[in-house]
Design an enzyme around this catalytic site. Structure first.
Site, short mmCIF file in Angstrom:
data_model
loop_
_atom_site.label_atom_id
_atom_site.label_comp_id
_atom_site.label_asym_id
_atom_site.label_seq_id
_atom_site.Cartn_x
_atom_site.Cartn_y
_atom_site.Cartn_z
N ASP A 141 -4.00 29.58 -38.22
CA ASP A 141 -3.86 28.13 -38.19
C ASP A 141 -2.53 27.64 -37.61
O ASP A 141 -2.51 26.75 -36.75
CB ASP A 141 -4.07 27.56 -39.59
CG ASP A 141 -4.26 26.06 -39.60
OD1 ASP A 141 -3.24 25.34 -39.54
OD2 ASP A 141 -5.41 25.61 -39.70
N ALA A 170 -6.32 23.11 -38.94
CA ALA A 170 -7.10 23.59 -37.79
C ALA A 170 -8.31 24.39 -38.25
O ALA A 170 -9.41 24.24 -37.72
CB ALA A 170 -6.21 24.42 -36.87
N ASP A 171 -8.11 25.26 -39.22
CA ASP A 171 -9.23 26.03 -39.77
C ASP A 171 -10.30 25.11 -40.35
O ASP A 171 -11.49 25.25 -40.06
CB ASP A 171 -8.73 26.97 -40.88
CG ASP A 171 -8.31 28.33 -40.35
OD1 ASP A 171 -9.15 29.05 -39.82
OD2 ASP A 171 -7.11 28.67 -40.47
N LYS A 172 -9.88 24.16 -41.16
CA LYS A 172 -10.85 23.33 -41.88
C LYS A 172 -11.55 22.33 -40.95
O LYS A 172 -12.74 22.06 -41.11
CB LYS A 172 -10.16 22.63 -43.05
CG LYS A 172 -9.74 23.62 -44.14
CD LYS A 172 -9.22 22.94 -45.40
CE LYS A 172 -7.85 22.38 -45.21
NZ LYS A 172 -7.26 21.88 -46.48
#
Length: 398
Positions: A141, A170-172
């Site tokens: 991330d 960014a991941d979520k």
């Protein structure tokens, strides 16, 4: 009543956060999500402080893998690969976030699986995409926050030192994009009868995410130098006499309402601030002026006065205050469920509420290989064969 994705089977070959969270959303909406794990389990089980005596669960894992079934396989073994092929025939969706090229080396690239199951929606999540000079980089991330301009967006106002946001945004965000892409792919399949390969990169996602309001000075080609930077202003956290609140004054009525609440009627007609364009052009001056005013009264008094004048406002809650917040409680946004290895755990309800096919948490996050025996039986393996595979460490039983 079953959820909107009831009857859809998803093969989840993802780890860490972006992929697991995406497939968890699908599970919440009723899909049968089979999590394929190595015999040691998803790395996220151990990447945070353990919350179970078995050592198999972290809070992060619990909150990104609820409602799934776990099948633990050593994918490098030929017999495990054969199990995978049998599963793929009956699956609607496959989601993977291995580094580019890994699935091909395992024999599970999209072209091969399309031949096996032409209706399969095959989703590949990567860090920066499958092409370009960074394609082989190991990505997490913070790398995406750095590359997408997100860290610059959070820059410290005075020094302009870039800063990371303290959550894996960014991941979520990629997880949400991926879940939406899966449902779009399934809808397209209803029209065409065929599956397809959906590629999604975290970098692509976050550039699209920051663009609408944070990249306005780069939207019109040739005017980059003349357009004001929307991030070069203080944030909207205001200190009160006893805490912090946030206030929005975008429209004329909201600015006039703020001035009335503050007892500053002359400010409502100040030519620097009495139009939306003026408030934007003089944003720093306006926000600093508001900050000085907000220190004059306690939070509760400000919120009452602002609400009375229909000005958007809210207290800035500490994380430990969120659970008991009156709006959160009224909406029943956080529920408790029993986890056999942990005890009571809190989880947020699925955000999208369907009135006829309700989404709901399907159950707790699974133990490593908790459903291995049941899933293998579903594809026709006998109990003795399952025991042999476990004894030879091709699969793991819970």
């Amino acid at each position: 009543m079953p959820g909107p994705l009831a009857g859809i089977r998803v093969l989840d070959l993802t780890s860490v956060v972006s992929g697991p969270l995406a497939t968890m959303f699908l599970a919440d909406q009723g899909a049968d999500v089979i999590k394929i794990e190595p015999l040691s389990g998803d790395i996220t089980r151990r990447s945070r402080q353990s919350i179970s005596a078995s050592g198999e669960f972290s809070a992060l894992f619990v909150s990104t893998n609820r409602g799934k079934r776990s099948l633990a396989l050593d994918l490098k073994r030929p017999e495990a690969a054969e199990i995978m092929r049998k599963l793929i025939i009956s699956c609607d969706v496959l989601v993977q976030n291995f580094r580019p090229g890994t699935m091909e080396r395992l024999g599970f690239g999209e072209p091969a699986l399309h031949e096996l199951n032409p209706r399969l929606i095959y989703v590949s999540i990567s860090g920066v995409g499958e092409s370009g000079p960074y394609a082989k980089k190991r990505v997490y991330d913070p790398i995406i926050q750095a590359l997408s301009g997100f860290a610059d967006l959070q820059a410290e106002p005075k020094t302009r030192r870039p800063q990371m946001i303290r959550t894996i945004v960014a991941d979520k965000t990629t997880a949400i994009f991926a879940a939406q892409a899966v449902t779009a792919g399934l809808f397209a399949r209803e029209r065409t009868g065929e599956g397809q390969h959906v590629r999604l990169a975290m970098l692509d996602t976050m550039i699209a995410y920051v663009w609408p309001e944070a990249m306005t000075q780069y939207t019109v080609v040739g005017r980059e130098a003349t357009t004001a930077d929307p991030t070069a202003r203080p944030d909207l956290i205001f200190e009160t006499a006893d805490g912090y609140i946030t206030v929005g004054t975008i429209s004329d009525s909201e600015w006039q309402g703020f001035c009335a609440a503050a007892g500053r009627s002359a400010l409502a007609e100040d030519p620097r601030f009495n139009t939306p364009g003026g408030r934007a052009e003089n944003a720093t001056e306006r926000i600093l002026l508001m900050a000085d005013i907000m220190k004059e009264r306690p939070t509760a008094q400000w919120l009452e006065r602002l609400d009375a004048n229909d000005v958007p406002s809210a207290p800035v809650l500490r994380r430990n205050d969120v659970i008991a917040n009156e709006q959160v409680v009224a909406r029943e946004l956080i529920v408790e469920l029993d986890h056999p290895d942990i005890g009571l755990v809190r989880q947020p309800k699925p955000a999208a509420r369907f009135d006829r096919t309700p989404a709901q948490i399907q159950g707790p996050a699974p133990r490593i290989g908790e459903h291995t025996a049941a899933i293998l039986a579903e594809i026709g393996l006998e109990a003795a064969e399952i025991e042999r595979l476990a004894a030879e460490q091709i699969v793991r039983l819970a």
